[in-house]
Design a protein around this motif. Sequence first.
Motif, short mmCIF file in Angstrom:
data_model
loop_
_atom_site.label_atom_id
_atom_site.label_comp_id
_atom_site.label_asym_id
_atom_site.label_seq_id
_atom_site.Cartn_x
_atom_site.Cartn_y
_atom_site.Cartn_z
N ARG A 78 50.33 17.76 8.87
CA ARG A 78 48.89 17.56 9.02
C ARG A 78 48.15 18.01 7.76
O ARG A 78 47.28 17.31 7.25
CB ARG A 78 48.37 18.33 10.22
N ASP A 79 48.52 19.17 7.23
CA ASP A 79 47.86 19.70 6.03
C ASP A 79 48.07 18.79 4.83
O ASP A 79 47.14 18.56 4.05
CB ASP A 79 48.36 21.11 5.73
N ARG A 80 49.28 18.24 4.67
CA ARG A 80 49.57 17.33 3.55
C ARG A 80 48.81 16.02 3.65
O ARG A 80 48.43 15.43 2.65
CB ARG A 80 51.07 17.05 3.47
N SER A 81 48.59 15.57 4.88
CA SER A 81 47.90 14.28 5.05
C SER A 81 46.42 14.39 4.67
O SER A 81 45.81 13.39 4.32
CB SER A 81 48.03 13.79 6.49
N GLY A 82 45.86 15.60 4.77
CA GLY A 82 44.45 15.80 4.43
C GLY A 82 43.50 15.10 5.37
O GLY A 82 42.31 14.98 5.08
N SER A 83 43.99 14.66 6.52
CA SER A 83 43.15 13.89 7.44
C SER A 83 42.22 14.78 8.28
O SER A 83 41.27 14.28 8.86
CB SER A 83 44.03 13.08 8.39
N GLY A 84 42.53 16.08 8.35
CA GLY A 84 41.74 16.97 9.19
C GLY A 84 42.00 16.73 10.67
O GLY A 84 41.28 17.24 11.52
N GLU A 85 43.03 15.96 10.99
CA GLU A 85 43.38 15.66 12.38
C GLU A 85 43.73 16.93 13.13
O GLU A 85 44.38 17.84 12.61
CB GLU A 85 44.58 14.70 12.37
N GLU A 86 43.28 17.02 14.39
CA GLU A 86 43.56 18.19 15.22
C GLU A 86 45.03 18.22 15.65
O GLU A 86 45.60 17.17 15.95
CB GLU A 86 42.69 18.17 16.47
N LEU A 87 45.60 19.42 15.70
CA LEU A 87 46.95 19.58 16.23
C LEU A 87 46.98 19.22 17.71
O LEU A 87 47.92 18.62 18.18
CB LEU A 87 47.43 21.03 16.06
N LEU A 88 45.92 19.66 18.41
CA LEU A 88 45.82 19.41 19.85
C LEU A 88 44.49 18.74 20.13
O LEU A 88 43.48 19.41 20.30
CB LEU A 88 45.93 20.73 20.62
N PRO A 89 44.48 17.41 20.13
CA PRO A 89 43.22 16.69 20.36
C PRO A 89 42.51 17.17 21.63
O PRO A 89 43.13 17.36 22.67
CB PRO A 89 43.68 15.24 20.50
N GLY A 90 41.22 17.41 21.49
CA GLY A 90 40.41 17.86 22.59
C GLY A 90 40.33 19.37 22.74
O GLY A 90 39.45 19.90 23.39
N ALA A 91 41.27 20.09 22.09
CA ALA A 91 41.30 21.53 22.21
C ALA A 91 40.47 22.21 21.11
O ALA A 91 40.22 23.40 21.17
CB ALA A 91 42.73 22.05 22.15
N ARG A 117 50.55 18.19 23.82
CA ARG A 117 51.18 17.00 23.25
C ARG A 117 52.67 17.27 23.12
O ARG A 117 53.09 18.42 23.01
CB ARG A 117 50.58 16.67 21.89
N PRO A 118 53.48 16.22 23.12
CA PRO A 118 54.92 16.43 22.89
C PRO A 118 55.15 17.02 21.50
O PRO A 118 54.46 16.67 20.55
CB PRO A 118 55.52 15.02 22.98
N LEU A 119 56.10 17.92 21.40
CA LEU A 119 56.43 18.53 20.12
C LEU A 119 57.86 18.25 19.70
O LEU A 119 58.13 17.91 18.56
CB LEU A 119 56.20 20.06 20.18
N LEU A 120 58.80 18.38 20.65
CA LEU A 120 60.21 18.33 20.29
C LEU A 120 61.04 17.95 21.51
O LEU A 120 60.76 18.42 22.62
CB LEU A 120 60.63 19.72 19.80
N VAL A 121 62.05 17.14 21.30
CA VAL A 121 63.08 16.90 22.32
C VAL A 121 64.39 17.31 21.67
O VAL A 121 64.74 16.82 20.58
CB VAL A 121 63.13 15.43 22.78
N PHE A 122 65.08 18.24 22.32
CA PHE A 122 66.35 18.73 21.80
C PHE A 122 67.44 18.41 22.81
O PHE A 122 67.41 18.89 23.94
CB PHE A 122 66.27 20.24 21.54
N ASP A 123 68.38 17.59 22.39
CA ASP A 123 69.48 17.17 23.24
C ASP A 123 70.67 18.08 22.95
O ASP A 123 71.45 17.83 22.03
CB ASP A 123 69.80 15.71 22.94
N GLY A 124 70.76 19.18 23.70
CA GLY A 124 71.78 20.19 23.44
C GLY A 124 72.97 20.07 24.38
O GLY A 124 72.99 19.25 25.29
N TRP A 125 73.95 20.93 24.16
CA TRP A 125 75.16 20.91 24.97
C TRP A 125 74.90 21.29 26.41
O TRP A 125 75.50 20.76 27.33
CB TRP A 125 76.22 21.86 24.38
N ARG A 126 73.98 22.23 26.64
CA ARG A 126 73.72 22.72 28.01
C ARG A 126 72.57 22.00 28.69
O ARG A 126 72.40 22.13 29.89
CB ARG A 126 73.42 24.20 27.99
N GLY A 127 71.74 21.31 27.91
CA GLY A 127 70.60 20.67 28.54
C GLY A 127 69.82 19.77 27.60
O GLY A 127 70.05 19.75 26.39
#
Length: 163
Positions: A148-161, A82-92
Motif C-alpha cells: 500500500r505504501d509503495r503504491s502511494g494510493s492512500g488506499e485504506e488497509l481496512l475500507p470503512g474502518a 478483509r481476507p489476508l492470507l490462506v495457508f494450506d498446511g499439513w494439519r489444516g
Amino acid sequence: MSTQPVFEPDFRLPDGRRALAGAVLLHPDGRVLMQLRDDKPGIESPGQWSLFGGGLDEGETPEEGMLREVEEEIRFRVRHYRPLLVFDGWRGLYHIYLAAISEPLERLTLTEGSGFDYWGLAALEAEPKVSRLARLSLAALQALQEQRDRSGSGEELLPGAGY
C-alpha cells in the motif's frame, strides 16, 4: 504420553485436516491484539502468543467462522475486515483475515486462553513465544502495508474502518 495436538470435534476437510479461520486484529495505532494460549499439553502452540480463531463448524464459511470465533473468544463483534492470507498446511487449511479493533482491553472479555494484550509489530518480531501461524500472518500484514505504501494510493488497509 503423546505430544500431538488435541482438536475439538469440528468440521474436517475430506483429507481429515481441519478447516480453520482467525484474525489479525489491528488497532488504528498499528498494534495487534494477541491471545496468550493456555500452557496445556496437547493443544496447538501452548503458552505462545497467537491469533484469535479456531475450527470451522459444519456448513460454516471461513468468514462466518472467523466472526464467530472472535466474538466467542473476546466478546467483540468484528465489523470491518478483509481476507489476508490462506495457508494450506499439513494439519489444516487456515483462512486468516485482517480485522479492525479499537476497543481497550478493559471493554473486552477474554473467554479462551490465559491472557491477551496489544502488541507493536516490532515487539512481536522480537518475542520468541509467538506461534508460527501468527508470525506468518503478521508477515502478510507487513507485506500488505508495504505494498500500500509503495503504491502511494492512500488506499485504506481496512475500507470503512478509517485505516
